[in-house]
Design a protein around this motif. Structure first.
Motif, mmCIF file in Angstrom:
data_model
loop_
_atom_site.group_PDB
_atom_site.id
_atom_site.type_symbol
_atom_site.label_atom_id
_atom_site.label_comp_id
_atom_site.label_asym_id
_atom_site.label_seq_id
_atom_site.Cartn_x
_atom_site.Cartn_y
_atom_site.Cartn_z
ATOM 1 N N ASN A 65 -15.261 -18.819 9.359
ATOM 2 C CA ASN A 65 -13.806 -18.942 9.349
ATOM 3 C C ASN A 65 -13.270 -18.819 7.920
ATOM 4 O OD1 ASN A 65 -11.268 -19.374 10.564
ATOM 5 N ND2 ASN A 65 -11.357 -21.553 10.068
ATOM 6 N N SER A 66 -13.983 -19.438 6.966
ATOM 7 C CA SER A 66 -13.549 -19.359 5.573
ATOM 8 C C SER A 66 -13.634 -17.926 5.057
ATOM 9 C CB SER A 66 -14.419 -20.272 4.705
ATOM 10 O OG SER A 66 -14.292 -21.616 5.117
ATOM 11 N N LEU A 67 -14.667 -17.187 5.494
ATOM 12 C CA LEU A 67 -14.806 -15.799 5.078
ATOM 13 C C LEU A 67 -13.619 -14.970 5.556
ATOM 14 C CD1 LEU A 67 -16.454 -13.469 3.867
ATOM 15 C CD2 LEU A 67 -17.639 -13.282 6.060
ATOM 16 N N SER A 68 -13.227 -15.151 6.813
ATOM 17 C CA SER A 68 -12.103 -14.371 7.335
ATOM 18 C C SER A 68 -10.797 -14.778 6.662
ATOM 19 C CB SER A 68 -12.005 -14.559 8.850
ATOM 20 O OG SER A 68 -11.669 -15.894 9.172
ATOM 21 N N LYS A 69 -10.643 -16.071 6.379
ATOM 22 C CA LYS A 69 -9.418 -16.526 5.710
ATOM 23 C C LYS A 69 -9.328 -15.983 4.286
ATOM 24 C CE LYS A 69 -8.568 -20.832 8.254
ATOM 25 N NZ LYS A 69 -8.497 -22.307 8.153
ATOM 26 N N SER A 70 -10.492 -15.863 3.631
ATOM 27 C CA SER A 70 -10.459 -15.338 2.265
ATOM 28 C C SER A 70 -9.964 -13.896 2.237
ATOM 29 C CB SER A 70 -11.856 -15.428 1.645
ATOM 30 O OG SER A 70 -12.754 -14.540 2.279
ATOM 31 N N LEU A 71 -10.309 -13.123 3.266
ATOM 32 C CA LEU A 71 -9.812 -11.748 3.335
ATOM 33 C C LEU A 71 -8.333 -11.717 3.663
ATOM 34 C CD1 LEU A 71 -12.794 -10.014 5.152
ATOM 35 C CD2 LEU A 71 -12.028 -9.581 2.823
ATOM 36 N N ASN A 72 -7.888 -12.575 4.588
ATOM 37 C CA ASN A 72 -6.483 -12.584 4.981
ATOM 38 C C ASN A 72 -5.572 -13.065 3.845
ATOM 39 O OD1 ASN A 72 -4.643 -12.267 7.473
ATOM 40 N ND2 ASN A 72 -4.018 -14.244 6.629
ATOM 41 N N SER A 73 -6.145 -13.922 2.978
ATOM 42 C CA SER A 73 -5.342 -14.466 1.882
ATOM 43 C C SER A 73 -5.438 -13.633 0.608
ATOM 44 C CB SER A 73 -5.783 -15.903 1.587
ATOM 45 O OG SER A 73 -7.139 -15.929 1.205
ATOM 46 N N ASN A 74 -6.146 -12.522 0.681
ATOM 47 C CA ASN A 74 -6.267 -11.637 -0.479
ATOM 48 C C ASN A 74 -4.978 -10.823 -0.614
ATOM 49 O OD1 ASN A 74 -6.931 -9.169 -2.059
ATOM 50 N ND2 ASN A 74 -8.976 -10.107 -2.115
ATOM 51 N N TYR A 75 -4.190 -11.127 -1.615
ATOM 52 C CA TYR A 75 -2.877 -10.491 -1.763
ATOM 53 C C TYR A 75 -3.007 -8.984 -1.950
ATOM 54 C CZ TYR A 75 1.541 -9.081 -3.892
ATOM 55 O OH TYR A 75 2.712 -8.420 -4.168
ATOM 56 N N GLU A 76 -4.000 -8.565 -2.747
ATOM 57 C CA GLU A 76 -4.161 -7.133 -3.001
ATOM 58 C C GLU A 76 -4.499 -6.389 -1.709
ATOM 59 O OE1 GLU A 76 -3.440 -5.769 -5.655
ATOM 60 O OE2 GLU A 76 -4.302 -3.753 -5.606
ATOM 61 N N LEU A 77 -5.344 -7.007 -0.867
ATOM 62 C CA LEU A 77 -5.725 -6.370 0.391
ATOM 63 C C LEU A 77 -4.520 -6.230 1.314
ATOM 64 C CD1 LEU A 77 -7.929 -5.304 2.315
ATOM 65 C CD2 LEU A 77 -8.291 -7.664 3.058
ATOM 66 N N THR A 78 -3.760 -7.302 1.484
ATOM 67 C CA THR A 78 -2.607 -7.233 2.398
ATOM 68 C C THR A 78 -1.558 -6.251 1.874
ATOM 69 O OG1 THR A 78 -1.658 -9.168 1.277
ATOM 70 C CG2 THR A 78 -2.995 -9.574 3.244
ATOM 71 N N ARG A 79 -1.416 -6.185 0.558
ATOM 72 C CA ARG A 79 -0.432 -5.245 -0.001
ATOM 73 C C ARG A 79 -0.853 -3.803 0.244
ATOM 74 N NH1 ARG A 79 0.190 -2.114 -4.273
ATOM 75 N NH2 ARG A 79 -1.844 -2.720 -5.149
ATOM 76 N N LEU A 80 -2.143 -3.520 0.008
ATOM 77 C CA LEU A 80 -2.605 -2.132 0.172
ATOM 78 C C LEU A 80 -2.617 -1.697 1.628
ATOM 79 C CD1 LEU A 80 -5.576 -2.128 -2.386
ATOM 80 C CD2 LEU A 80 -3.350 -1.027 -2.636
ATOM 81 N N LEU A 81 -2.858 -2.633 2.541
ATOM 82 C CA LEU A 81 -2.837 -2.267 3.960
ATOM 83 C C LEU A 81 -1.439 -1.854 4.416
ATOM 84 C CD1 LEU A 81 -5.197 -4.984 5.519
ATOM 85 C CD2 LEU A 81 -5.641 -2.535 5.316
ATOM 86 N N GLN A 82 -0.399 -2.364 3.741
ATOM 87 C CA GLN A 82 0.969 -2.027 4.119
ATOM 88 C C GLN A 82 1.557 -0.883 3.292
ATOM 89 O OE1 GLN A 82 3.417 -5.733 5.055
ATOM 90 N NE2 GLN A 82 1.802 -6.592 3.744
ATOM 91 N N GLU A 83 0.897 -0.581 2.193
ATOM 92 C CA GLU A 83 1.440 0.446 1.307
ATOM 93 C C GLU A 83 1.191 1.846 1.866
ATOM 94 O OE1 GLU A 83 0.642 -0.089 -2.847
ATOM 95 O OE2 GLU A 83 0.587 2.073 -3.191
ATOM 96 N N LYS A 84 2.208 2.649 1.859
ATOM 97 C CA LYS A 84 2.092 4.034 2.320
ATOM 98 C C LYS A 84 2.545 4.951 1.191
ATOM 99 C CE LYS A 84 2.968 2.831 7.151
ATOM 100 N NZ LYS A 84 3.833 3.046 8.338
ATOM 101 N N SER A 85 1.671 5.894 0.873
ATOM 102 C CA SER A 85 1.968 6.800 -0.229
ATOM 103 C C SER A 85 1.817 8.245 0.240
ATOM 104 C CB SER A 85 1.025 6.526 -1.411
ATOM 105 O OG SER A 85 1.236 7.459 -2.434
ATOM 106 N N SER A 86 2.727 9.081 -0.200
ATOM 107 C CA SER A 86 2.654 10.504 0.138
ATOM 108 C C SER A 86 1.702 11.250 -0.801
ATOM 109 C CB SER A 86 4.054 11.127 0.065
ATOM 110 O OG SER A 86 4.599 10.970 -1.254
ATOM 111 N N ASN A 87 1.282 10.602 -1.854
ATOM 112 C CA ASN A 87 0.373 11.218 -2.823
ATOM 113 C C ASN A 87 -1.067 11.008 -2.334
ATOM 114 O OD1 ASN A 87 -1.225 11.979 -4.990
ATOM 115 N ND2 ASN A 87 0.240 11.222 -6.500
#
Length: 598
Positions: free
Chosen positions: A65-87
């Motif tokens: 559970n802690s492993l999954s929470k560490s991924l969900n709380s990773n700000y860089e990961l959540t930001r990149l999953l939502q970021e969309k770039s045309s480049n």
């Protein structure tokens, strides 16, 4: 004589009566006590086992559970999953960054087999041991995907699968799977799903902790009654799990259940699982039966021993036998110089006399074998030495050296002097052909003087042996044959300047003398033949012809003499790589303080 027999009979009957009565009484008390202990301990053991197993699962699942929470709380990961770039370049960098973040989590635990993130826009990011990225295109229709989609962000324990549920190319090897939805923690917006695959071995090992007999069956059941994992064997009849008692949170149940099984149950509260352990009562009864049989056998054996002991005591032969046994123990420890003197019955006197003769004969045979072994080893050592014992006329070379020195031909005189010293050293085989590392290195310096002169600057040498090992004993002419091989087969054919280094180091309680060169080296087949030539002692003992390259024969000779002097655990080890050089390691014992001096 009749009076002697009467005393023996009375002693026998008295001894046997006392021993038999004590044995029967003690056996009865022991049996009742053991029966009570078995019945009380089985329930205690079962409860402790199920409690420990539940605790193990909670700790294990908390880590997941802690492993999954560490991924969900990773700000860089959540930001990149939502970021969309045309480049495209930016997209590739983002994807690589996401994969690196997943990889860091992957390597944080040894039991993780795969981590997969399914973004809202249909992209899948994975980190696995092999075949990463071969994803089942129909994963959206699978049961595990629907379960994750129906969850509200809590951990979903999907259970054991026969193989990866998302990667179709992974080998069919059981995995434990769990996952959760991923959310942007700033606005609680769903951004994808996380699925993790782990090695099920810790779960299966924890299941075995519940077993109190080989027939115990262990099941993990979720809230819906689905079996998450079990230890049942193929062909085993599965019980009706829905009819078993279900414990409340933090409760442990130990119940007889049916007349055939002992049931224990506990909750793994973190996942909402129930752990059941079902042990057939016949297994528990089998322990009682084994205890009973063991007790009967022990009683019978003790009665027989008591009978024998009573007979021995009644015949009054304990004292001479003890004396004989004491002397036999001395013989067992290697002392063959003693003898037994008793005055008892004729049979015992004859036995003692035979024992004394046997011991003396054994002592003579051992001394004969020792002398024979020493002679054989010396003969073998001399035969091996004969292969490398040069017969040179070093006195003539000394005369040539002085003549050259008078003519001030310094370079040639230095070579002749070095050769003279080599001949003087190699022709002196005193002290069973033993020398020291310091003397051997001095001989090597003479040899290198000749070789460096002949190669004309194409050879650079370095002798970096530790001074404290200079008195280490070893067979004469150990290092020179190795250096000859290095020069002839490795450095002479090499273009440019060759490097040769002699050094020492201590490893695994052995003194290692390393001879390294950067010459031509050997290919795998040649290296294999060299090692086989050194190892094939049975072929040489049988008089078989030598096979392999000439260098292998020289190394074999050195290896044999090292084994002869120090034993089978010492000798040569050869490592080589084609065009990168060869390393020969001479392994000898670390000398004791003061050994080899003089």
């Amino acid at each position: 004589m009749r009076r002697f027999r009467s005393i023996r009979s009375r002693l026998f009957l008295l001894f046997m009566g006392c021993m038999t009565g004590i044995l029967i009484l003690m056996s009865f008390l022991y049996y009742n006590r053991t029966l009570s202990i078995i019945h009380t301990k089985v329930s205690d053991i079962a409860e402790k086992n199920i409690s420990q197993t539940a605790g193990l699962f909670n700790l294990m699942l908390q880590g997941y559970n802690s492993l999954s929470k560490s991924l969900n709380s990773n700000y860089e990961l959540t930001r990149l999953l939502q970021e969309k770039s045309s480049n495209p370049a930016v997209s590739i960098i983002n994807e690589r960054t996401i994969t690196n973040i997943i990889g860091a989590a992957y390597y944080s635990r040894d039991d993780v087999l795969g981590i997969h993130i399914l973004s809202k826009d249909g992209k899948v990011y994975s980190y696995e041991r092999q075949f990463a990225g071969v994803i089942d295109n129909n994963y959206a229709q699978t049961e595990w995907y629907k379960k994750l989609g129906e969850s509200s962000g809590n951990m979903v324990w999907l259970g054991l699968y026969p193989g990866s549920p998302i990667n179709t190319m992974q080998p069919q090897k059981r995995v434990f799977v769990f996952g959760r939805k991923l959310y942007d923690l700033d606005n609680h917006k769903e951004i994808g799903m996380l699925m993790i695959e782990t090695n099920p071995s810790p779960i299966m090992e924890a299941l075995s902790n519940v077993s109190i007999s080989p027939g115990t069956q262990v099941y993990i059941v979720d809230d819906d009654g689905k079996i998450i994992a079990s230890s049942e064997q193929k062909g085993t009849k599965r019980p009706e799990l829905e009819k078993l008692p279900k414990p409340s949170e933090d409760e442990k149940i130990v119940a007889d259940g049916t007349s055939k099984e002992l049931i224990v149950a506990a909750n793994a509260s973190l996942a909402g699982w129930t752990i059941y352990g079902l042990t057939p009562k016949k297994d528990i009864q089998a322990e009682v039966y084994r205890t009973t049989k063991f007790l009967i056998v022990v009683v019978l054996v003790l009665i027989i021993l008591s009978t024998v002991l009573a007979s021995i005591v009644s015949r009054n032969i304990a004292s001479p036998l003890k004396l004989l046994i004491r002397e036999m123990k001395k013989v067992e420890m290697g002392n063959f110089s003693g003898s037994v003197n008793v005055d008892s019955f004729e049979e015992i006197n004859s036995l003692v006399s035979s024992f004394n003769r046997m011991v003396h004969r054994m002592d003579e045979l051992i001394e004969t074998i020792k002398a024979s072994t020493v002679s054989e080893k010396n003969a073998q050592l001399q035969a091996l030495q004969a292969q490398v014992n040069p017969h040179f006329l070093y006195n003539t070379l000394d005369m040539i050296y002085w003549m050259l020195d008078e003519q001030e031909n310094e370079r040639l005189s230095r070579v002749v002097l070095a050769l003279s010293q080599m001949f003087r050293y190699s022709s002196n085989w005193e002290e069973a052909a033993r020398t020291t590392l310091g003397r051997e290195l001095e001989q090597i310096r003479h040899y290198l003087t000749i070789i460096e002169t002949r190669l004309g600057g194409r050879l650079q040498t370095e002798i970096a042996a530790d001074e404290k090992w200079m008195n280490a004993p070893l067979p004469k002419m150990t290092i020179q044959p190795i250096i000859e091989n290095a020069v002839k087969y490795g450095l002479e054919p090499k273009e440019g300047v060759g490097l040769l280094k002699v050094s020492t180091e201590v490893r695994e309680k052995k003194l290692l003398i390393k001879i390294e060169d950067n010459g031509m080296g050997m290919d795998g087949e040649t290296l294999k033949r060299v090692r086989e030539t050194m190892a094939a002692k049975h072929q040489r003992d049988a008089g078989a012809k030598d096979v392999g390259p000439r260098r292998g024969i020289g190394l074999r000779n050195v290896h044999d003499r090292l084994v002869m002097m120090f034993g089978e655990t010492y000798g040569l080890r050869v490592e080589s790589e084609l065009m990168h050089g060869t390393t020969v390691v001479v392994a000898i014992p670390i000398p004791a303080e003061g050994e080899g001096e003089g």
